[in-house]
Design a protein around this motif. Structure first.
Motif, PDB file in Angstrom:
ATOM      1  N   MET A   1      37.861 -32.941  25.230  1.00 27.48           N
ATOM      2  CA  MET A   1      36.940 -33.705  24.398  1.00 27.48           C
ATOM      3  C   MET A   1      36.635 -32.908  23.151  1.00 27.48           C
ATOM      4  O   MET A   1      36.425 -31.695  23.217  1.00 27.48           O
ATOM      5  CB  MET A   1      35.633 -34.011  25.154  1.00 27.48           C
ATOM      6  CG  MET A   1      34.585 -34.731  24.292  1.00 27.48           C
ATOM      7  SD  MET A   1      33.032 -35.002  25.166  1.00 27.48           S
ATOM      8  CE  MET A   1      33.554 -36.270  26.326  1.00 27.48           C
ATOM      9  N   ASN A   2      36.635 -33.585  22.019  1.00 27.38           N
ATOM     10  CA  ASN A   2      36.246 -32.904  20.791  1.00 27.38           C
ATOM     11  C   ASN A   2      35.453 -33.862  19.915  1.00 27.38           C
ATOM     12  O   ASN A   2      35.635 -35.083  19.950  1.00 27.38           O
ATOM     13  CB  ASN A   2      37.457 -32.336  20.035  1.00 27.38           C
ATOM     14  CG  ASN A   2      38.463 -33.399  19.673  1.00 27.38           C
ATOM     15  OD1 ASN A   2      38.219 -34.211  18.796  1.00 27.38           O
ATOM     16  ND2 ASN A   2      39.604 -33.404  20.345  1.00 27.38           N
ATOM     17  N   GLY A   3      34.558 -33.294  19.151  1.00 22.04           N
ATOM     18  CA  GLY A   3      33.730 -34.063  18.247  1.00 22.04           C
ATOM     19  C   GLY A   3      33.600 -33.357  16.919  1.00 22.04           C
ATOM     20  O   GLY A   3      33.706 -32.126  16.834  1.00 22.04           O
ATOM     21  N   SER A   4      33.388 -34.132  15.868  1.00 27.83           N
ATOM     22  CA  SER A   4      33.291 -33.529  14.537  1.00 27.83           C
ATOM     23  C   SER A   4      32.444 -34.401  13.637  1.00 27.83           C
ATOM     24  O   SER A   4      32.285 -35.609  13.855  1.00 27.83           O
ATOM     25  CB  SER A   4      34.680 -33.348  13.917  1.00 27.83           C
ATOM     26  OG  SER A   4      35.310 -34.595  13.721  1.00 27.83           O
ATOM     27  N   LEU A   5      31.891 -33.767  12.618  1.00 27.86           N
ATOM     28  CA  LEU A   5      31.198 -34.444  11.533  1.00 27.86           C
ATOM     29  C   LEU A   5      31.835 -33.956  10.250  1.00 27.86           C
ATOM     30  O   LEU A   5      31.742 -32.770   9.921  1.00 27.86           O
ATOM     31  CB  LEU A   5      29.701 -34.134  11.563  1.00 27.86           C
ATOM     32  CG  LEU A   5      28.774 -34.909  10.603  1.00 27.86           C
ATOM     33  CD1 LEU A   5      27.329 -34.795  11.081  1.00 27.86           C
ATOM     34  CD2 LEU A   5      28.847 -34.369   9.172  1.00 27.86           C
ATOM     35  N   ASN A   6      32.499 -34.853   9.544  1.00 24.83           N
ATOM     36  CA  ASN A   6      33.177 -34.504   8.301  1.00 24.83           C
ATOM     37  C   ASN A   6      32.582 -35.279   7.136  1.00 24.83           C
ATOM     38  O   ASN A   6      32.241 -36.452   7.268  1.00 24.83           O
ATOM     39  CB  ASN A   6      34.672 -34.823   8.387  1.00 24.83           C
ATOM     40  CG  ASN A   6      35.376 -33.980   9.418  1.00 24.83           C
ATOM     41  OD1 ASN A   6      35.112 -32.793   9.543  1.00 24.83           O
ATOM     42  ND2 ASN A   6      36.271 -34.593  10.174  1.00 24.83           N
ATOM     43  N   SER A   7      32.462 -34.620   6.010  1.00 26.73           N
ATOM     44  CA  SER A   7      31.999 -35.294   4.798  1.00 26.73           C
ATOM     45  C   SER A   7      33.196 -35.852   4.042  1.00 26.73           C
ATOM     46  O   SER A   7      34.252 -35.231   3.986  1.00 26.73           O
ATOM     47  CB  SER A   7      31.232 -34.318   3.904  1.00 26.73           C
ATOM     48  OG  SER A   7      32.064 -33.247   3.501  1.00 26.73           O
ATOM     49  N   ASN A   8      33.048 -37.042   3.498  1.00 26.26           N
ATOM     50  CA  ASN A   8      34.092 -37.695   2.717  1.00 26.26           C
ATOM     51  C   ASN A   8      33.586 -37.937   1.306  1.00 26.26           C
ATOM     52  O   ASN A   8      32.565 -38.592   1.103  1.00 26.26           O
ATOM     53  CB  ASN A   8      34.493 -39.018   3.350  1.00 26.26           C
ATOM     54  CG  ASN A   8      35.243 -38.836   4.641  1.00 26.26           C
ATOM     55  OD1 ASN A   8      34.661 -38.505   5.666  1.00 26.26           O
ATOM     56  ND2 ASN A   8      36.546 -39.042   4.605  1.00 26.26           N
ATOM     57  N   GLU A   9      34.312 -37.397   0.341  1.00 30.33           N
ATOM     58  CA  GLU A   9      33.930 -37.536  -1.059  1.00 30.33           C
ATOM     59  C   GLU A   9      34.653 -38.727  -1.680  1.00 30.33           C
ATOM     60  O   GLU A   9      35.781 -39.050  -1.310  1.00 30.33           O
ATOM     61  CB  GLU A   9      34.309 -36.263  -1.838  1.00 30.33           C
ATOM     62  CG  GLU A   9      33.892 -34.971  -1.171  1.00 30.33           C
ATOM     63  CD  GLU A   9      32.391 -34.795  -1.147  1.00 30.33           C
ATOM     64  OE1 GLU A   9      31.726 -35.390  -2.013  1.00 30.33           O
ATOM     65  OE2 GLU A   9      31.883 -34.092  -0.254  1.00 30.33           O
ATOM     66  N   PRO A  10      34.047 -39.398  -2.627  1.00 37.15           N
ATOM     67  CA  PRO A  10      34.783 -40.429  -3.367  1.00 37.15           C
ATOM     68  C   PRO A  10      35.903 -39.789  -4.169  1.00 37.15           C
ATOM     69  O   PRO A  10      35.765 -38.662  -4.667  1.00 37.15           O
ATOM     70  CB  PRO A  10      33.720 -41.046  -4.271  1.00 37.15           C
ATOM     71  CG  PRO A  10      32.663 -39.993  -4.406  1.00 37.15           C
ATOM     72  CD  PRO A  10      32.660 -39.245  -3.106  1.00 37.15           C
ATOM     73  N   SER A  11      37.013 -40.484  -4.277  1.00 39.49           N
ATOM     74  CA  SER A  11      38.127 -39.953  -5.056  1.00 39.49           C
ATOM     75  C   SER A  11      37.832 -40.095  -6.545  1.00 39.49           C
ATOM     76  O   SER A  11      36.970 -40.868  -6.966  1.00 39.49           O
ATOM     77  CB  SER A  11      39.416 -40.699  -4.710  1.00 39.49           C
ATOM     78  OG  SER A  11      39.341 -42.042  -5.150  1.00 39.49           O
ATOM     79  N   LEU A  12      38.571 -39.333  -7.348  1.00 43.33           N
ATOM     80  CA  LEU A  12      38.391 -39.422  -8.798  1.00 43.33           C
ATOM     81  C   LEU A  12      38.694 -40.825  -9.307  1.00 43.33           C
ATOM     82  O   LEU A  12      38.034 -41.324 -10.226  1.00 43.33           O
ATOM     83  CB  LEU A  12      39.303 -38.405  -9.489  1.00 43.33           C
ATOM     84  CG  LEU A  12      39.006 -36.923  -9.237  1.00 43.33           C
ATOM     85  CD1 LEU A  12      39.967 -36.064 -10.041  1.00 43.33           C
ATOM     86  CD2 LEU A  12      37.579 -36.574  -9.587  1.00 43.33           C
ATOM     87  N   SER A  13      39.678 -41.482  -8.711  1.00 44.47           N
ATOM     88  CA  SER A  13      40.018 -42.830  -9.162  1.00 44.47           C
ATOM     89  C   SER A  13      38.901 -43.817  -8.826  1.00 44.47           C
ATOM     90  O   SER A  13      38.609 -44.726  -9.613  1.00 44.47           O
ATOM     91  CB  SER A  13      41.333 -43.278  -8.517  1.00 44.47           C
ATOM     92  OG  SER A  13      41.233 -43.267  -7.110  1.00 44.47           O
ATOM     93  N   GLN A  14      38.263 -43.674  -7.669  1.00 43.55           N
ATOM     94  CA  GLN A  14      37.155 -44.575  -7.319  1.00 43.55           C
ATOM     95  C   GLN A  14      35.963 -44.385  -8.245  1.00 43.55           C
ATOM     96  O   GLN A  14      35.206 -45.321  -8.508  1.00 43.55           O
ATOM     97  CB  GLN A  14      36.734 -44.344  -5.866  1.00 43.55           C
ATOM     98  CG  GLN A  14      37.750 -44.799  -4.841  1.00 43.55           C
ATOM     99  CD  GLN A  14      37.340 -44.430  -3.432  1.00 43.55           C
ATOM    100  OE1 GLN A  14      36.693 -43.414  -3.192  1.00 43.55           O
ATOM    101  NE2 GLN A  14      37.726 -45.245  -2.465  1.00 43.55           N
ATOM    102  N   LEU A  15      35.772 -43.171  -8.747  1.00 43.63           N
ATOM    103  CA  LEU A  15      34.630 -42.880  -9.601  1.00 43.63           C
ATOM    104  C   LEU A  15      34.850 -43.277 -11.060  1.00 43.63           C
ATOM    105  O   LEU A  15      33.901 -43.286 -11.846  1.00 43.63           O
ATOM    106  CB  LEU A  15      34.305 -41.380  -9.541  1.00 43.63           C
ATOM    107  CG  LEU A  15      33.720 -40.860  -8.223  1.00 43.63           C
ATOM    108  CD1 LEU A  15      33.746 -39.344  -8.198  1.00 43.63           C
ATOM    109  CD2 LEU A  15      32.301 -41.365  -8.026  1.00 43.63           C
TER     110      LEU A  15
END
Length: 761
Positions: A510-524
């Motif tokens: 079993m494994n768990g994680s919390l990852n942050s996702n940044e908006p891409s330059l194209s989305q911004l």
């Protein structure tokens, strides 16, 4: 006859079995342990004893199938099953458990797999090597759980769509370099199903441990070509070694051109005044094409167990001179106004890069590595959209993008190994700048700066039958678009993993994680791009990062030639960035926004059987996925069932392969994207160092298509992309590989970075 006998004896003398034996409880060298090589009927072949470092070597081994038995007083015997041994193998670090504990033997069977606490070591057998043209072919023939290897383009992915990081001796590479590998030079493959924090959001890591030459080198060539369609893939590579130095060069290309590609689509638009437009697109077969080439050179300097320096430069160029669709567009409300639609694009992208890496083994089991990667991405994209009625333009749009992005990535890691555990930490910084000029019907210029810093610490340990990993990372992100306010965010990224071995046949992880996702330059990017006469694509500079919570459960059962695995993956992403469609001045704006939540639950059962009669191996998997998209103004659910079957038959110089898979669809935001409904049949024959083959794509289907659907309430659509040549398309394969010189195993590079995001909307 004499020449053949001498050649056979010389080849047998080249095979060596080596490894290192430790006491499991103390991680100290198991000195004077007995290492005995036996045939499958327990007949003694050769033997050795470990030295004061726990290292053993058994030389001059003939090809065949063996059992390696390792024993020492006060410890449980360990048995390793080496089936189809055809080349030298380094078994890595093996551990002996105290006899007083309830322990099981370590057994390598069927696919020659040694299970470590954090990875699987996979040793290809003779049949699998003989049947493979490249490193990609070999990975496909190993049939590792969860891994999908596309037999046509060589791409590697996980069944759940997660990315797979490919490495050669620990150095991150693309599939192109894997395709150029000589299968007989691959000592083993390390398969990490649960990568740590250092690998970011990669779902798995596949690391090829490849021979390194003291003198001499190697050359590899391969080609895949249809005799009547312009569809082919080509690779050539070479290496030259002298003592501690190695020089490498590689080049590859593909050429794909189809004369009969078209699109069908149904669209419904709900206008602001309460009226509707229903449009039907009927495709007209037309040409679509794409070409690419890549290459690079590298230099490697290393001294075993001391240091390694690797420097490389490379490039990737892609040209899509004609992609898009020619069709007739019908509007239900205006049946007399059928228009001709032309929607074509010409895209060219280039990506030169350099990579400098250095690692050093320090005293007291410490390790330090440094890496710097620089990348330039040039994008030159052009799109023409036209609607024609009675030879007059109803709509005529042109858009062009010329983008330049520069980035530098610097990373350092530190590791310290203790008796029963390991501590690792690292820091990575990315600095990027992009300048994109949008021209045509609409004109914009965007300049963006980006800085990301990521630091992590991780601890791996073992308690009785349980292995555990605890880690934490912190991400600092900074963006600035010229003319807009900048913003800075900090994200917390914890991670854990627990694995437990119940007995020699059954384990759970079993494994768990919390990852942050940044908006891409194209989305911004705060720009508009015209899609057609009713729709506009627009970026959103107000996007904010969001967190991804993941929880995975794996159950595994291994019994002789049968392997069964069950996977469950749950994802929860609050404030997720998903698509946002709204109406503005009679137009439908396709943009992005932070929405309430996205959730998914994926389940998969995978069964592998083989080698049966030392000839046949089978793998099948089936799964059920459920998706929930909770937007600010929409709620969607979707369920998908899928299956995949593979069969490989290997007999002497012949290899046959068959694969069939149903659509594995995915849903995100308001969009449904289908996988490939594909089946492939191939037959190959090895003649000396040449491998010749033939195959056919979709032999039992006359219509290849990829479906898509958008469920937006204002601008929904449902359609498919068709390519006639992808049904019943035959192709030929050719590979010629040879090597020369003495060989030894390379050190592993432990940092892998690259930049492929062009930052263009």
């Amino acid at each position: 006859m004499t020449v053949c006998l001498l050649a056979g004896i010389c080849h047998a003398q080249q095979i060596r079995i080596s490894g290192k034996v430790l006491e499991a409880s103390t991680k100290q060298a198991a000195i004077a342990a007995n290492v005995v090589l036996q045939t499958n009927d327990s007949t003694f072949v050769n033997g050795a004893a470990t030295d004061n470092k726990g290292i053993f070597r058994i030389e001059k081994v003939a090809e065949g199938s063996y059992k390696l038995v390792i024993s020492a007083i006060g410890f449980k015997k360990s048995v390793i099953d080496l089936q189809g041994l055809s080349q030298s193998v380094d078994l890595g670090t093996l551990e002996l458990e105290e006899a007083s504990q309830q322990l099981e033997e370590v057994t390598v069977s069927a696919t020659n797999v040694v299970s470590k606490f954090d990875r699987k070591l996979v040793f290809p057998n003779k049949q699998q090597i003989t049947a493979s043209n490249s490193g990609v072919d070999l990975l496909r023939n190993l049939m590792l759980p969860r891994l999908n290897v596309n037999p046509l383009d060589g791409s590697v992915s996980l069944n759940d769509g997660s990315s797979v990081q490919l490495c050669i001796n620990g150095r991150k590479v693309g599939k192109e370099e894997i395709q150029a590998l000589i299968p007989s030079d691959i000592l083993r493959i390390e398969y990490l199903e649960d990568p740590g924090l250092r690998y970011g959001d990669a779902g798995a890591v596949v690391n090829y441990i490849v021979r390194r030459y003291e003198l001499g080198g190697s050359v590899s060539t391969s080609a895949q070509q249809s005799p009547y369609v312009m569809w082919g893939n080509y690779n050539v590579s070479g290496k030259v070694n002298y003592k501690k130095s190695e020089f490498g060069i590689w080049y590859g290309a593909y050429s794909h051109k189809f004369e009969n590609a078209w699109r069908t689509n149904e669209e419904t638009f709900a206008k602001e005044d309460g009226t509707f437009l229903h449009r039907t697109e009927e495709g007209i077969p037309d040409v679509t094409s794409e070409y690419a080439q890549w290459g690079g050179i590298s230099y490697n300097l290393q001294e075993a167990d001391n240091y390694m320096l690797n420097a490389s430069v490379g490039f990737w160029n892609e040209n899509k001179p004609r992609t898009g669709f020619h069709s007739t567009l019908y509007t239900r409300e205006y049946p007399e106004l059928a228009t001709e639609r032309l929607d074509f694009a010409h895209n060219r992208n280039s990506r030169p890069w350099f990579d400098i890496y250095f690692q050093k083994e320090l005293k007291k089991k410490q390790f330090l590595a440094l890496n710097v990667v620089g990348t330039y991405i040039g994008s030159h994209n052009r799109q023409n959209y036209q609607e024609i009625l009675d030879n007059e333009f109803v709509a005529d749009y042109f858009s062009g993008v010329q983008g330049d992005k520069y980035s530098i990535i610097a990373e350092g890691i530190y590791e310290k190994t203790f008796k029963k555990s390991r501590f690792s930490s690292g820091i990575k910084h990315t600095q990027a700048y992009s300048d994109n000029e949008y021209s045509g019907t609409l004109n914009y210029n965007t300049q963006m700066k980006q800085a990301d810093t990521y630091a992590y610490a991780q601890y791996n340990g073992k308690w009785k039958k349980m292995n555990y990993t605890l880690g934490v990372g912190v991400t600092r992100s900074w963006y600035q678009q010229i003319g807009q306010e900048d913003y800075e965010t900090y994200q917390f990224n914890p991670r854990f993993s627990l694995s437990y071995t119940f007995n020699e046949e059954f384990y759970a992880r079993m494994n768990g994680s919390l990852n942050s996702n940044e908006p891409s330059l194209s989305q911004l990017s705060a720009v508009d791009q015209l899609i057609d006469s009713l729709q506009i694509r627009r970026g959103n500079p107000d996007l904010k990062p969001y967190n991804n919570y993941r929880l995975n459960l794996t159950l595994g059962y291994n019994k002789k030639k049968v392997q069964i695995n069950w996977y469950t993956n749950y994802r929860n992403a609050p404030d997720v960035i998903m698509e946002q469609t709204y109406r503005e001045n009679g137009k439908f704006i396709r943009s992005y926004a932070n929405h309430h939540r996205f959730q998914s639950l994926e389940n998969e059962l995978s069964v592998r059987v083989g080698m049966l009669w030392d000839v046949l191996q089978l793998r099948g998997s089936t799964g059920l996925s459920r998706y929930w998209s909770h937007g600010t103004d929409y709620n969607h659910t979707y369920t998908n069932w899928y299956y995949e079957l593979e069969a490989t038959a290997m007999y002497k110089r012949f290899m046959g392969y068959f694969m069939i898979q149903s659509n594995r669809n995915s849903f995100f935001g308001e969009s449904l994207s289908s996988g490939e409904n594909l089946h492939v049949l191939m037959l190959q024959y090895r003649l000396g160092k040449v491998n010749l083959g033939a195959g056919i794509i979709n032999p039992f289907s006359d219509n290849y298509k990829r479906e898509q659907e958008n469920r937006n309430r204002y601008a929904g659509s449902k359609g498919a992309w068709h390519v006639k040549e992808s049904a019943h398309m035959a192709f030929l394969t050719f590979a010629y590989n040879f090597s020369f010189g003495r060989q030894y195993q390379s050190k592993n590079k432990k940092i892998n970075n690259s930049d492929t995001d062009a930052g263009v909307l």
